[in-house]
Design an enzyme around this catalytic site. Structure first.
Site, PDB file in Angstrom:
ATOM      1  N   HIS A   1     -39.830  -5.127  -0.699  1.00 26.82           N
ATOM      2  CA  HIS A   1     -41.279  -4.995  -0.859  1.00 26.82           C
ATOM      3  C   HIS A   1     -42.030  -5.296   0.442  1.00 26.82           C
ATOM      4  O   HIS A   1     -43.197  -4.928   0.585  1.00 26.82           O
ATOM      5  CB  HIS A   1     -41.807  -5.873  -2.010  1.00 26.82           C
ATOM      6  CG  HIS A   1     -41.884  -7.335  -1.710  1.00 26.82           C
ATOM      7  ND1 HIS A   1     -40.985  -8.253  -2.204  1.00 26.82           N
ATOM      8  CD2 HIS A   1     -42.768  -8.062  -0.975  1.00 26.82           C
ATOM      9  CE1 HIS A   1     -41.317  -9.465  -1.802  1.00 26.82           C
ATOM     10  NE2 HIS A   1     -42.399  -9.373  -1.044  1.00 26.82           N
TER      11      HIS A   1
ATOM     12  N   ASP B   1     -34.505  -5.926  -4.574  1.00 23.85           N
ATOM     13  CA  ASP B   1     -35.620  -6.187  -3.662  1.00 23.85           C
ATOM     14  C   ASP B   1     -35.123  -6.659  -2.304  1.00 23.85           C
ATOM     15  O   ASP B   1     -35.658  -7.604  -1.714  1.00 23.85           O
ATOM     16  CB  ASP B   1     -36.598  -7.201  -4.251  1.00 23.85           C
ATOM     17  CG  ASP B   1     -37.917  -7.248  -3.477  1.00 23.85           C
ATOM     18  OD1 ASP B   1     -38.203  -6.284  -2.734  1.00 23.85           O
ATOM     19  OD2 ASP B   1     -38.649  -8.248  -3.599  1.00 23.85           O
TER      20      ASP B   1
ATOM     21  N   SER C   1     -42.089 -13.863   2.284  1.00 27.97           N
ATOM     22  CA  SER C   1     -41.126 -12.925   1.719  1.00 27.97           C
ATOM     23  C   SER C   1     -40.158 -12.428   2.788  1.00 27.97           C
ATOM     24  O   SER C   1     -40.568 -11.984   3.859  1.00 27.97           O
ATOM     25  CB  SER C   1     -41.860 -11.730   1.117  1.00 27.97           C
ATOM     26  OG  SER C   1     -42.615 -12.109  -0.010  1.00 27.97           O
TER      27      SER C   1
END
Length: 478
Positions: A124, A154, A228
């Site tokens: 992402h 992911d 992230s």
């Protein structure tokens, strides 16, 4: 207290209480008479440590813990990178976004795992990317290429053109202990190489409903947008997981993809550009107490089969709806997530023993894993070769130059305004839009449309652009 210490404590305690030994369960023998002797002088008890001494010892312990955290950062910090992604206007992602001239940009993190420029991050982080820039801790910046993506977990792998880079070591996340100290490193809100600490709160978290394959580590180390793709690290400086998300409904609930899964995905993406995931062709759900209550002689835990693909490996192994899978590859399964996790850890073509309970009876079967045949994720704009366009995808016309931007040739000078930007062209990737005014083209100030087109003939162009009263630079390359 561990079992050895507990046993030792009991061994010392039982004789002191005069209780019979558990080994022989015999009454204690009468104590032998002690010889008469002069009473010894009473010994003074050692004085308790002073408050100052206790405080000093506690401070020393805290300093040692602080040094341990600092050592971790020194060890793994150089392998953590900041990832800047330029995207279009229609992409929504849980990153920290900001405006940089003509493009919308997001910031994430990543970790170097190979010295020739392999970077592991979250999928992402690069979703919708038109351009990717990787910034190392030493300040160097590189254009990032996508080596492979796996939206199901992911995870994604990037490559940069560099050699002899510092790399991180991955830990055995399955062996990690809940409650152990962990360190998260990343770029929350664009604040590069930020370090936070906490503990490993839980393992094997699933059911979040975000990705197809979910097997997360949970931590209370502070994780924010921009973290992230960064690493979650143990006190030995080894990567336990890749920080992925934070549960916004609570505080101190961050989730990371475990290193065992991340390493496996990264290796396959580097080798094949995709992940070949094993599949047996069943639908699963957890065996709840309510379901178990109406089953004959149900197992204490397991995964309930609710559907079987008639052409899949499970059907060939005689699995049926209503079966409860209690172990895969000799590993007990508590729920559906355990089955998915175990299958993921094996390669296509392997044959695994599977234990099921059917009608209250236990049965053994063997299932040969088949490829899941997942469709490849769609190519990102940065992965697509730009379509050939004259002039790098720009259609220009001349307009009067704004005051102060008329160059050296005086009043009345015209310069180029963007009329059309071709789709999937270098100009679009650079963030140019219709209405932008070209203030400079390859250091030529106040260029006309013809002069911009002339400068673009070699396939490269550096322009300074004005939009809504603000100026920015953009680089175009065919």
């Amino acid at each position: 207290m561990n079992s050895r210490r507990l046993t030792a404590s009991l061994a010392l305690l039982i004789p002191a209480l005069g209780l019979p030994s558990l080994a022989g369960a015999q009454p204690p023998a009468a104590p032998a008479a002690a010889p008469l002797s002069a009473p010894s002088a009473p010994q003074k008890a050692a004085p308790p440590p002073s408050r100052a001494a206790a405080s000093s010892a506690g401070a020393a312990d805290l300093r040692r813990l602080g040094e341990a955290f600092a050592d971790v950062v020194d060890k793994v910090g150089p392998a953590v990178v900041q990832i800047e992604v330029a995207v279009g206007e229609d992409v929504s992602s849980p990153l920290r976004w900001f405006r940089d001239g003509g493009q919308r940009r997001g910031l994430g993190s990543g970790v170097l795992f190979s010295p020739d420029g392999g970077i592991l991050t979250n999928d992402h982080v690069i979703d919708g990317a038109r351009a990717i820039t990787v910034r190392l801790r030493d300040g160097r910046m590189f254009a990032g290429r996508v080596a492979g993506r796996d939206p199901a977990t992911d995870l994604a792998v990037l490559r940069i053109d560099a050699k002899a880079l510092p790399t991180a070591t991955f830990a055995d996340s399955d062996a990690a202990r809940v409650g152990a100290w962990v360190v998260a490193i990343g770029s929350p809100f664009g604040l590069g190489h930020t370090v936070t600490t906490g503990v490993l709160s839980a393992k094997g978290r699933g059911g979040v409903g975000v990705n197809d394959v979910e097997d997360y580590l949970q931590t209370d180390a502070s994780i924010n947008p921009g973290n992230s793709g960064g690493p979650l690290v143990d006190l030995d400086g080894r990567v336990l997981g890749i920080n992925t998300m934070v549960v916004s409904r609570g505080q101190g609930i961050g989730l990371a993809v475990p290193a065992s899964m991340a390493r496996r995905v990264a290796e396959q993406l580097l080798r094949h550009g995709r992940v070949e995931r094993a599949w047996i062709g069943v639908g699963l759900q957890d065996l709840t107490p309510q379901l178990a209550a109406v089953m004959p002689n149900p197992p204490r835990a397991g995964a309930l089969v609710n559907a079987v693909n008639p052409s899949g490996p499970a059907a060939r192994s005689n699995l049926q709806p209503g079966d409860v899978i209690t172990s895969v590859a000799a590993r007990p399964t508590r729920d559906a997530q355990d089955v998915i996790r175990e299958l993921f850890n094996h390669n296509v073509g392997e044959t695994l023993p599977v234990e099921v309970v059917r009608g209250g009876q236990r049965y053994q079967t063997r299932v040969t894993l088949a490829p899941r045949n997942e469709p490849a994720p769609p190519a990102l704009p940065v992965q697509r070769a730009p379509a050939p366009h004259p002039g790098l995808g720009l259609t220009l016309h001349d307009v009067p130059a704004p005051r102060g931007e008329r160059g050296e040739r005086g009043e009345g000078r015209s310069l180029a305004r963007v009329a059309i930007v071709a789709n999937d062209s270098p100009a679009e990737r650079a963030g140019l839009r219709p209405g932008d005014v070209i203030l400079e083209a390859d250091s030529r100030r106040a260029p006309t449309a013809a002069e911009v087109e002339e400068a673009a003939r070699d396939g490269e162009l550096l322009v300074r652009v004005q939009r809504r009263g603000a100026a920015f630079y953009a680089a175009l390359k065919r």
